[in-house]
Design a protein around this motif. Sequence first.
Motif, short mmCIF file in Angstrom:
data_model
loop_
_atom_site.label_atom_id
_atom_site.label_comp_id
_atom_site.label_asym_id
_atom_site.label_seq_id
_atom_site.Cartn_x
_atom_site.Cartn_y
_atom_site.Cartn_z
N ASP A 26 -12.71 -2.95 -1.53
CA ASP A 26 -11.30 -2.82 -1.16
C ASP A 26 -10.82 -4.07 -0.42
OD1 ASP A 26 -11.12 -0.29 -2.25
OD2 ASP A 26 -11.66 0.73 -0.38
N SER B 63 -0.31 -5.91 -4.34
CA SER B 63 -0.90 -4.78 -3.63
C SER B 63 -0.35 -3.46 -4.17
CB SER B 63 -0.61 -4.90 -2.13
OG SER B 63 -1.08 -3.78 -1.42
N HIS C 259 -2.54 -0.36 -5.96
CA HIS C 259 -2.50 1.03 -5.47
C HIS C 259 -2.00 1.98 -6.55
CE1 HIS C 259 -3.03 -0.79 -1.47
NE2 HIS C 259 -3.40 0.42 -1.08
N SER D 291 0.82 -1.22 0.00
CA SER D 291 0.00 0.00 0.00
C SER D 291 0.85 1.26 0.00
CB SER D 291 -0.93 0.01 1.23
OG SER D 291 -0.18 0.14 2.43
N LEU E 271 -7.83 -6.47 -1.80
CA LEU E 271 -6.64 -6.68 -1.00
C LEU E 271 -6.53 -8.12 -0.51
CD1 LEU E 271 -6.55 -3.35 1.06
CD2 LEU E 271 -5.25 -3.96 -0.98
N PRO F 20 -4.15 0.73 4.97
CA PRO F 20 -4.70 -0.42 5.68
C PRO F 20 -5.22 0.00 7.06
CG PRO F 20 -2.32 -0.50 5.68
CD PRO F 20 -2.70 0.61 4.75
#
Length: 370
Positions: free
Chosen positions: A207, A239, A243, A90, A211, A252
């Motif tokens: 989301d 991930s 992003h 992230s 994820l 997160p």
Amino acid sequence: MTIFASHRMVRATPPHAEAMEPDSEFSRILLALTIGLIFGIGAYAVGLPLPWMLGPMIGNTCAAMLRMPVRAPAGLRPFVIPVIGVMLGSGVTAEVFGLLGSWVLTLLLLPVFLACAAGLSFLVYRRIGGYDPVSAYYAAMPGGLNEMMLLGAEAGGDERRIALAHAARILIVITFVALFFGLILGVSSNGTGASTWVALDAISLSDYIILGACAVIGAWGGKRLRLPAAPVFGPLILSGATHILGWVTVAPPTLFIIAAQITIGTIIGTRFVGATFAEIRRDLLLATMSSLAMLCVAVGFAEIIALQSGIPLSQAFLAYSPGGLAEMSLLALALEQDITYVSIMHVIRITLVIAAAPLVFAVLLKSHGK
């Protein structure tokens, strides 16, 4: 299994230890996690650097030394590690690709750093600790715990000593790095890597699905592709891609970061279960001297990188600190450093050590006629 499974938990338990009943095992794991949570809260309350990892580490190390019935939550690690990879991903942004050129010096100096750090560490274990040459060599290598233990045992070293040396190294390195950031560099953190609390409902259902898929597919795909540190690196790549593409834009949830640190800290502390107090005291003392030597070398190389490439000293130091990949990546996240830079450097470090250590060992044996 690939050779990059270095971050699985290895306990220093006697080979003759009897199998525990399921209920007893569960209660021991629950006790370890409870100690981790309590000490994490206490460390946060007193303002200890990186409280959610250091607290559980300290609490469970003390519990192991006091012979309390604690056991590592090893079953949680396969779930926590991919989640850590997703969290690290992230922090990847499109701007990272523009910084790749500034990483060249770090990559070029990395083998030189490893040779210097491992050489000093070897002298500590061989000259001061009195380890046999094989055990001292593999105890000194800043690579994966499991790999160095297996390679050392295969070469005729003391498997238990090597395992304890690496477990103690990770414990000491994380502690000193956190203190170095807080007391020397003046980098403060609440231990979560976020200036504000991110609630569980701050992320939408889509989301969570995206994820979650990154964690599952990344861990599975990473192993199939034989990526280094696949359970972390695979989810990190996916991930990061989501992003960068803008499919997910939120950080997160803070609770996930805290839970991951408590779990990892608990596992590190409980690695000393089964070891005698004399062994723990001796190995912690040697690991302290060895780790300080390696960290001093890391500071020197980080200074060179900072002066020549413009990379902040804090990030260069974190990239060269010889801890575990998952642990050092979590430190980068919690201390709000460049996660991608730090994670990639540790992946390369562990890969180099695992690949080169047996080759260098063979050359040394041949040169000494043994």
